[in-house]
Design an enzyme around this catalytic site. Structure first.
Site, short mmCIF file in Angstrom:
data_model
loop_
_atom_site.label_atom_id
_atom_site.label_comp_id
_atom_site.label_asym_id
_atom_site.label_seq_id
_atom_site.Cartn_x
_atom_site.Cartn_y
_atom_site.Cartn_z
N GLY A 46 0.86 -1.18 0.00
CA GLY A 46 0.00 0.00 0.00
C GLY A 46 0.89 1.22 0.00
CD GLU A 47 2.49 5.82 -0.26
OE1 GLU A 47 2.40 5.40 -1.43
OE2 GLU A 47 3.56 6.19 0.25
CB SER A 48 5.41 2.65 3.66
OG SER A 48 6.12 3.57 2.87
CB CYS A 79 5.07 -4.10 -1.42
SG CYS A 79 5.54 -2.89 -2.65
NE ARG A 107 8.33 5.05 0.47
CZ ARG A 107 7.66 6.21 0.58
NH1 ARG A 107 8.15 7.19 1.29
NH2 ARG A 107 6.50 6.36 -0.03
CB ILE A 136 2.86 -2.72 -7.50
CG1 ILE A 136 2.22 -3.94 -8.18
CG2 ILE A 136 2.07 -1.45 -7.81
CD1 ILE A 136 0.87 -4.32 -7.62
NE ARG A 137 2.87 3.25 -6.59
CZ ARG A 137 2.80 3.57 -5.30
NH1 ARG A 137 3.71 4.32 -4.74
NH2 ARG A 137 1.79 3.17 -4.58
CG HIS A 172 2.16 -6.76 -4.26
ND1 HIS A 172 1.27 -6.23 -3.35
CD2 HIS A 172 3.00 -5.76 -4.59
CE1 HIS A 172 1.58 -4.96 -3.13
NE2 HIS A 172 2.62 -4.65 -3.87
CD GLU A 174 -0.37 -9.24 -2.17
OE1 GLU A 174 0.68 -9.87 -2.08
OE2 GLU A 174 -0.42 -8.01 -2.31
N1 GLN Z 1 5.73 2.69 -3.06
C1 GLN Z 1 5.02 2.28 -1.89
C2 GLN Z 1 5.68 2.85 -0.64
O1 GLN Z 1 6.77 3.32 -0.71
C3 GLN Z 1 4.98 0.77 -1.79
C4 GLN Z 1 4.21 0.20 -2.95
C5 GLN Z 1 3.47 -1.08 -2.65
O2 GLN Z 1 3.29 -1.46 -1.51
N2 GLN Z 1 2.99 -1.70 -3.69
O3 GLN Z 1 5.11 2.84 0.41
#
Ligand code: GLN
Length: 203
Positions: A46-48, A79, A107, A136-137, A172, A174
């Protein structure tokens, strides 16, 4: 067995679906007393930055450190979940983490052009075909302490690792149909349950 998925934001449903397909019950962990009900934890992607704010806001920070760092409850961070568990973030040094595993992460390490891709990876401890991994990112692990077991590399960069009860991956699992990484984690949870049973009657 019941697994708690950190229920702040991110890829929560995908882990729920994966665990349900493996016959495992889940709950979303949103406050400290939820930790009493579970045998293992998943920190989703997600978004840390958002997640650490919500962890502080809900009072989960110290209880998570206690359960994972002291009681040794197994946890799997994917992630952003890996970023939360790490010791430091080299390109966002002021961003707070839980500091539970001695790794330094970077990151968004794959940059913008290839911010998402799928890859097949050889993972130590998982037999058979390579594991399907979606990035993913994604972060990578730039530095790992001596005691960290490196489980997978992508182009020479560490993308999966373990220390004791803590499993982390840049990718990921999942959102693929490959269940083996979750099965590996459930094996860690079973071991922890067994070890607690064997010490329960003691002393
Ligand atoms: N780029 C997100 C972060 O730095 C991590 C991306 C993800 O969890 N898919 O938090």
């Amino acid at each position: 067995m019941k697994i708690g998925i950190l229920g702040m934001q991110g890829a929560i449903e995908e882990h729920e679906a994966m665990l349900s397909s493996l016959g495992v019950d889940t709950i979303r962990v949103k406050k400290p007393n939820h930790l009493e009900e579970v045998d293992g934890l998943i920190f989703p992607g997600g978004e840390s930055t958002t997640m650490i704010k919500l962890i502080n806001f809900t009072g989960l920070k110290e209880p998570l450190k206690e359960y994972i760092g002291v009681k040794k409850m197994p946890v799997f961070g994917t992630c952003a979940g890996m970023i939360l568990l790490s010791k430091t973030i080299d390109n966002y040094a002021s961003q707070e983490t839980l500091g539970l595993i001695d790794i330094e992460v970077r990151r968004n390490a794959f940059g913008r052009q290839i911010d998402s891709f799928e890859e097949e990876l050889e993972v130590k401890g998982i037999r058979g075909e390579p594991v399907k991994a979606v990035f993913i990112r994604a972060p990578i692990i730039d530095r790992a302490g001596e005691d960290i077991e490196i489980l997978a590399l992508h182009e020479g960069k560490i993308v999966m690792a373990r220390f004791d009860n803590i499993l982390v991956s840049s990718f990921h699992p999942e959102i693929t149909d490959d269940k083996r990484v979750h099965e590996y984690f459930l094996g860690m949870v079973r071991e922890w349950q067994e070890s607690r049973k064997s010490t329960a009657g003691c002393c």
